[in-house]
Design a protein around this motif. Sequence first.
Motif, PDB file in Angstrom:
ATOM      1  N   LEU A 359      45.048  43.126  46.775  1.00 17.40           N
ATOM      2  CA  LEU A 359      45.152  44.496  46.254  1.00 17.40           C
ATOM      3  C   LEU A 359      45.123  44.508  44.727  1.00 17.40           C
ATOM      4  O   LEU A 359      44.445  45.332  44.107  1.00 17.40           O
ATOM      5  CB  LEU A 359      46.444  45.131  46.751  1.00 17.40           C
ATOM      6  N   VAL A 360      45.881  43.600  44.133  1.00 18.10           N
ATOM      7  CA  VAL A 360      45.954  43.562  42.667  1.00 18.10           C
ATOM      8  C   VAL A 360      44.583  43.265  42.063  1.00 18.10           C
ATOM      9  O   VAL A 360      44.185  43.866  41.055  1.00 18.10           O
ATOM     10  CB  VAL A 360      46.993  42.512  42.228  1.00 18.10           C
ATOM     11  N   LEU A 361      43.824  42.358  42.670  1.00 16.43           N
ATOM     12  CA  LEU A 361      42.499  42.021  42.151  1.00 16.43           C
ATOM     13  C   LEU A 361      41.489  43.141  42.401  1.00 16.43           C
ATOM     14  O   LEU A 361      40.539  43.313  41.618  1.00 16.43           O
ATOM     15  CB  LEU A 361      42.008  40.722  42.796  1.00 16.43           C
ATOM     16  N   ALA A 362      41.666  43.902  43.470  1.00 12.81           N
ATOM     17  CA  ALA A 362      40.714  44.966  43.787  1.00 12.81           C
ATOM     18  C   ALA A 362      40.789  46.121  42.793  1.00 12.81           C
ATOM     19  O   ALA A 362      39.785  46.799  42.553  1.00 12.81           O
ATOM     20  CB  ALA A 362      40.952  45.480  45.209  1.00 12.81           C
ATOM     21  N   ILE A 363      41.943  46.361  42.209  1.00 14.31           N
ATOM     22  CA  ILE A 363      42.101  47.524  41.327  1.00 14.31           C
ATOM     23  C   ILE A 363      41.281  47.382  40.042  1.00 14.31           C
ATOM     24  O   ILE A 363      40.514  48.286  39.686  1.00 14.31           O
ATOM     25  CB  ILE A 363      43.593  47.769  41.047  1.00 14.31           C
ATOM     26  N   PRO A 364      41.387  46.296  39.268  1.00 11.46           N
ATOM     27  CA  PRO A 364      40.527  46.208  38.075  1.00 11.46           C
ATOM     28  C   PRO A 364      39.049  46.127  38.423  1.00 11.46           C
ATOM     29  O   PRO A 364      38.210  46.655  37.680  1.00 11.46           O
ATOM     30  CB  PRO A 364      41.016  44.924  37.387  1.00 11.46           C
ATOM     31  N   LEU A 365      38.703  45.489  39.546  1.00 12.46           N
ATOM     32  CA  LEU A 365      37.298  45.428  39.948  1.00 12.46           C
ATOM     33  C   LEU A 365      36.757  46.821  40.247  1.00 12.46           C
ATOM     34  O   LEU A 365      35.677  47.197  39.779  1.00 12.46           O
ATOM     35  CB  LEU A 365      37.147  44.519  41.171  1.00 12.46           C
ATOM     36  N   THR A 366      37.516  47.606  41.004  1.00 12.17           N
ATOM     37  CA  THR A 366      37.082  48.971  41.300  1.00 12.17           C
ATOM     38  C   THR A 366      36.999  49.801  40.036  1.00 12.17           C
ATOM     39  O   THR A 366      36.075  50.603  39.870  1.00 12.17           O
ATOM     40  CB  THR A 366      38.066  49.619  42.287  1.00 12.17           C
ATOM     41  N   THR A 367      37.935  49.611  39.128  1.00 11.59           N
ATOM     42  CA  THR A 367      37.959  50.409  37.898  1.00 11.59           C
ATOM     43  C   THR A 367      36.747  50.101  37.023  1.00 11.59           C
ATOM     44  O   THR A 367      36.115  51.018  36.479  1.00 11.59           O
ATOM     45  CB  THR A 367      39.252  50.137  37.121  1.00 11.59           C
ATOM     46  N   VAL A 368      36.397  48.830  36.879  1.00 14.04           N
ATOM     47  CA  VAL A 368      35.262  48.496  36.027  1.00 14.04           C
ATOM     48  C   VAL A 368      33.957  48.971  36.660  1.00 14.04           C
ATOM     49  O   VAL A 368      33.051  49.469  35.967  1.00 14.04           O
ATOM     50  CB  VAL A 368      35.239  46.983  35.722  1.00 14.04           C
ATOM     51  N   VAL A 369      33.819  48.852  37.979  1.00 16.58           N
ATOM     52  CA  VAL A 369      32.610  49.353  38.642  1.00 16.58           C
ATOM     53  C   VAL A 369      32.528  50.867  38.501  1.00 16.58           C
ATOM     54  O   VAL A 369      31.460  51.419  38.220  1.00 16.58           O
ATOM     55  CB  VAL A 369      32.598  48.936  40.127  1.00 16.58           C
ATOM     56  N   ALA A 370      33.652  51.558  38.674  1.00 14.04           N
ATOM     57  CA  ALA A 370      33.652  53.016  38.546  1.00 14.04           C
ATOM     58  C   ALA A 370      33.299  53.448  37.134  1.00 14.04           C
ATOM     59  O   ALA A 370      32.543  54.412  36.935  1.00 14.04           O
ATOM     60  CB  ALA A 370      35.019  53.566  38.939  1.00 14.04           C
ATOM     61  N   ALA A 371      33.821  52.746  36.123  1.00 14.69           N
ATOM     62  CA  ALA A 371      33.509  53.102  34.738  1.00 14.69           C
ATOM     63  C   ALA A 371      32.035  52.909  34.432  1.00 14.69           C
ATOM     64  O   ALA A 371      31.447  53.655  33.638  1.00 14.69           O
ATOM     65  CB  ALA A 371      34.361  52.264  33.791  1.00 14.69           C
ATOM     66  N   LEU A 372      31.395  51.931  35.068  1.00 11.89           N
ATOM     67  CA  LEU A 372      29.963  51.718  34.862  1.00 11.89           C
ATOM     68  C   LEU A 372      29.118  52.739  35.617  1.00 11.89           C
ATOM     69  O   LEU A 372      28.107  53.217  35.119  1.00 11.89           O
ATOM     70  CB  LEU A 372      29.583  50.298  35.303  1.00 11.89           C
TER      71      LEU A 372
END
Length: 430
Positions: A359-372
């Motif tokens: 879960l912790v790793l999924a949050i920054p990954l989702t955030t960076v993909v969403a920002a792009l």
Amino acid sequence: MTGHVHGGGPEPRASRRVRLLLAALVVPALLATVLGAWWLWPDRDSLPVLRTTAPGTSFERVLVTSVDPAPDAPPETQVVGELADGSSTPVLVPPEYVPEVEPGDTLTVLYLAEAVGEGSPYVFVDFVRDAPVGLLAGVFAVLVLVVARWRGLAALAGLVVSFAGIAWFTLPALLEGRPAVPVALVTASALMFVLLYLAHGVTARTTTALLGTFGGLAATALLAGWASGAAHLTGLVDENALDLRQYAPDVSLSGVLLCGIVVAGLGVLNDVTITQASAVWELRASAPHASRRELYARGMRIGRDHIASTVYTVAFAYVGAALPLVLLVSLSDRALLGTLTSGEIAEEVVRTLVGSMGLVLAIPLTTVVAALVVGGPGRATRDEPDGDAPELPAPDVPGPEVLAPEAVSARGRAGDPGDRPGRDAAAGTP
């Protein structure tokens, strides 16, 4: 499904480049899921069958009519019930269950033909819980439909499809001895495709959450594979595991444990990724001129709060579900570290830690993909992935008023009071 933003202007659509990029990432994952399901699909006809009844036995229901809690009463006379045909019969109930039985309860009993004439042939198996469980399920469905409306209906449909998929694919594949990690990943990927797109629509935002979920699933599977081997987790921790090995010898209990770790985190993982993607979309709507770096930073501030709450949510969920075991452990005279790293508790500790790390790793990954994906300054991605993305209107912020020359002349001729302070100051008038 029409999307919207809260920024006050029309929500633009995803650009063609964004659609192609998302398709290039998601379509191979979908193809891999389909091929994996085809490769791992079990042969249901070859699965072992657990016979719950022997010749001369059958399950029946009994309505309790009276209970005699006297400690000196014979077990076969303590509980008396009424069968479906209206006849009355005593029921053999273990002493520890007698205080829980009340008149009006419905019991599931096992009829033993060979016990006829040797006391009661009806032996207590369990309570019948159809009515309360069905009522809770009905109330839950109504609440979801009332609050979430059509999206709630889609979520309920996705839940039904998910359980059907687990029953028809995951469980038979594990019983047949298929490799646990591929079964877990195919199951998780298929469920996420169904749940996310059915509940949230086929949108760029949903696809972003799906990509973040895939990243969390991959991390969870890798960590679970390493942890189960390094910690020597065998899955042989209770009677159910031993019974499973006896009736289905092809099952890998360590593989079942590994698959369970991956599947157990799906619900919370889905929640954090879709919430994080939605947060970035709303941030873009409220700040259309923010850079992608700023969007990521703001999104991660939300994500850190989500991480903090999710970590103890997962831990509390385990403590609540395993409270009898926790109480038993609290009575032990063993050291705390030795208790937490032994047997069944170690498996649950690893399950909680691995799931939380995914879960912790999924949050920054989702955030960076969403920002792009959401677009650069002045742009935002609409929920429907079609068309080109036009500029969002600038937000309403206070600023100097720009007037046409005719308006300036008219205001000067009319002696607009709004201009007097400037003119008086220029003339030195107090």
